[in-house]
Design a protein around this motif. Sequence first.
Motif, short mmCIF file in Angstrom:
data_model
loop_
_atom_site.label_atom_id
_atom_site.label_comp_id
_atom_site.label_asym_id
_atom_site.label_seq_id
_atom_site.Cartn_x
_atom_site.Cartn_y
_atom_site.Cartn_z
N GLY A 280 0.65 -1.14 -0.09
CA GLY A 280 0.05 0.16 -0.06
C GLY A 280 0.73 1.38 -0.03
N GLY A 281 1.58 1.40 0.98
CA GLY A 281 2.59 2.62 1.09
C GLY A 281 3.27 2.97 -0.19
N ASP A 284 1.03 3.76 -2.86
CA ASP A 284 0.66 5.34 -3.03
C ASP A 284 1.54 6.09 -3.66
N SER A 287 1.11 6.34 -7.45
CA SER A 287 -0.12 6.50 -8.26
C SER A 287 -0.18 7.49 -9.15
N GLU A 288 0.75 8.44 -9.04
CA GLU A 288 1.02 9.50 -10.04
C GLU A 288 1.44 8.71 -11.18
N GLN A 306 -1.18 -6.60 -0.21
CA GLN A 306 -1.78 -5.73 0.79
C GLN A 306 -1.36 -6.07 2.47
N PRO A 310 -3.58 2.24 8.36
CA PRO A 310 -3.02 3.32 7.36
C PRO A 310 -1.41 3.58 7.66
N ASP A 322 -7.15 -2.70 0.49
CA ASP A 322 -6.54 -1.68 -0.42
C ASP A 322 -7.32 -1.89 -1.78
N LEU A 325 -8.26 1.40 -3.10
CA LEU A 325 -6.94 2.21 -3.48
C LEU A 325 -6.64 1.70 -4.62
N ALA A 329 -7.00 4.86 -7.43
CA ALA A 329 -5.62 5.48 -7.14
C ALA A 329 -5.43 6.01 -8.61
#
Lengths: 574, 287
Positions: A280-281, A284, A287-288, A306, A310, A322, A325, A329
């Motif tokens: 997950g982290g 993140d 995601s761009e 996963q 958080p 997630d 997410l 995302a």
Amino acid sequence: MITLPQGKNEDISIVVTGAAGQGIQTVEDILGKVLKRSGLNVFAAKEYMSRVRGGNNSTEIRVSSKSVRAFVNRIDLLICLNKGLRNYLKERISSDTVIIGDIEEMGKELAGRGQMFFDVPLLHFAKELGSPLFANVVAAGIITSLFDVDMSLLEQYFDERFGAKDKSLVTKNIDAAKKGYEISRELAEDITVKMDHNSEIVKELLLTGSDAVALGAIAGGCNMIFGYPMSPATGVLSHLSQVAEEFGIVTEQTEDEISAMNMAIGGWYAGGRAMVTTSGGGFDLMSEGLSLVGIGESPMVIHLGQRPGPATGLATRTEQADLNLALYAGHGEFPRAILAPGSIQEAFYMTQHAFNLAAHYQVPVFILTDQYLLDSSYNLPAFSCEGLKVEKHIIKTDESYKRYVITEDGVSPRGIPGYGEGLIAFDSNEHGETGRNMDEDPQIRSEMNAKRMRKLKGLEEDSLPPALYGDVDYDVLLIGWGSTKHIIEEAMEEFSRPKTAFLQIRQPFPLHSSTKDYLKRAKVIVDIEGNATAQMANLIKLLTGIETSHRILTSSGMEITVEELLIKLRCLHV
Amino acid sequence: MTDVRMFDVPGPIDIMWCPGCGNFPILDAIKKALAELDLTPQDVLICSGIGQAAKLNHYVNTHFLHGLHGRSISNATGAKAANPKLVVLDVGGDGDRYAEGGNHIIHTIRRNPDITALVHDNRVYGLTKGQASPTSPMGYISPTTPKGVASLPLNPIALAVSLDASFVAQAFAGDIEETKEILKKAISHKGFSFVNIFQPCVTFNKINTYQWFKENTYYLGDDYDASDRKMALEKAFETDKLPLGVIYLNNRKTFEESLAAYENSDKPLYDRDISWDKLTKTFERFV
Ligand SMILES: Cc1ncc(C[n+]2csc(CCOP(=O)(O)OP(=O)(O)O)c2C)c(N)n1
Ligand code: SF4
Ligand SMILES: [Mg+2]
């Protein structure tokens, strides 16, 4: 005399616990391989703390003459290598549990617990053999001996594992295992194991979900893997890195997940088949880049393992939180697909499939797994590559080639720099068919956006249908996704309510069109998920309008056990 | 030498830079360098981030990947790894490379892919209308720093040399010929070539103008030894006048050369096929 399995059980659930650094993983490896090679079904799942030394970790190994693939709460045989068992483990000790431990280490910690405590001076023996670190191998020897496994299988195991590196290590480990066999002979006066061995199992595979994702990637033609270490997804990066030369795989541990995703984009652009692996982290941070995949219409395979958030959450534990997410995302709107393997077989075949799906539609495809699935293992027949194909979906271009030509299904034929005469565009800005300037024309924007979104139709048609288990004539329908598959299956069997079935959602997005029909046929729908907000049930509601009647949700960081689920199912009074 | 006009994008194009912008001469220098190196459009991939500088690859007739602000050096690395036969350039501004992409530039230098990274250093954020950049001098007044920049400026050359970059050069957009020559060397160099190009932004940066750069730079002489790292660092720290030319050279193994994927084959990845036999045999390891 205690006979295992006990009562109506057909399997024995062994839990080995010890500190990080005491080699619990080694015990799991030895027992898994050796018991399987002796013709027994094995299942292993571990839970461990986010530390390298000390603490208290455990691994559960279920052994049976029948296939076993799910996590249970019950402990039949507990082997303790260190004191300081966490409450989570102590609570699982029942009046049937047989405990093997070293009083010198354990003291009175487990006094009064379990059916019987066998004091075995594991540490003393290990020190005699030259190092306290051999305690784990002595313990492994005790167990394999109880199962009547021939010593030669252990000898073969140690030779494979250490033979090439250090012959003396082979001998020492064999001596430690032999010590275990000696001890076990004394135990045999009080405890016997009755279990049929089956020669069919001997040649089956024993591997983790993580291995299956890595092998599935190779079978999908993966030739690039980028990642930044993060539990539980690192195993896939290490696995592929170790076979990089053999299979011609570009591998790189990047400076961060942002770079991993962008290298993978560059890789696909220039003709590679790339995967990123993260949790997950890390995702993140990707995601761009995911959004760039969206507008650039790059294929992409994302392995998202996963763990509970958080933030750092529970770094080494499991959760299914997630899905949202993966689904949402990335800024802007673009199509994607999410696959959720529920078994080790599915981890292989779905990862294989993900590459072709991504290449076909030029979209991101997620393989959504979790710590439990990635780190657990069981025996299964070798994967069949019969009928598997690596679909490249690239064309040889000529000078008139336009990268983003508008088509009915939204898919523009993909060219690769260097293959043909065409020049290949990739643009992060909204663009026209050539990929060069579109002067920010609203009409071109609308057309391009619509073209991209049209791929959803094809993706939906190609979606993996859900799998139904149990009574086809159901009125109660359990639904779940991902790693809980085998647990739900086993709990449903024990629940033994007629007219009950389990629908496994194999592809959360886009949902297969048959899902709605399955759901409509049920009177009662029970949603089972490893998160606090019923992400799948909410998605189903959104996509089908159908509401689930009951929700069984857990987010403790531990995978739900068969027993826990069973109790919760019984409480529903359905 | 190929015809430089091959690198002109066919048809009318609308170049979105301000008249007089330092990006124009850099564009010219790149096209000329590619032609003089005898390359064709099909040989070359130009990756870029986001910013005024990063628009450049829309104006050159080659393969192009226009990515995200700060990230395109990773796109370029991935593309080169998928097909080492491509000549790969990467273009970005000072904000793109030194702020948003700061982490990537550091690790790309360590990694040493055989790509050429051009940083159009105008000491300002052009595209977002004039905010300070990591190379703006202290005290630089901009809309987001009304009292002047309080942070120290980043020293790109010192950064690259200290990381033992394979090729480090500095150029000035006001001199197309010399810039072209430096670019030719950079592109021909095997390994990561880092070129910081002083690029006047005529609209927003009223301090570092063509005139200013002309007065505050000088070319390294023929007697300069670019293999001397200590000397290169000394040059990097000069403030009186800023050095132009190839400042540091260090031949070392490239990223692609150390990839296991190219151990047994030099075929680009798109041209390879899976061996099912090999995979099936691998399963035996798990028996
Ligand atoms: C993640 C992200 N943040 C911010 C922006 C907005 N942005 C676009 S270009 C730019 C800075 C441009 O400066 P520089 O990189 O020096 O390029 P120049 O325009 O000066 O050539 C910024 C902040 C963006 N595109 N993406
Ligand atoms: S704003 Fe500056 S950098 Fe951007 S085009 Fe205009 S002059 Fe060039
Ligand atoms: Mg700038």
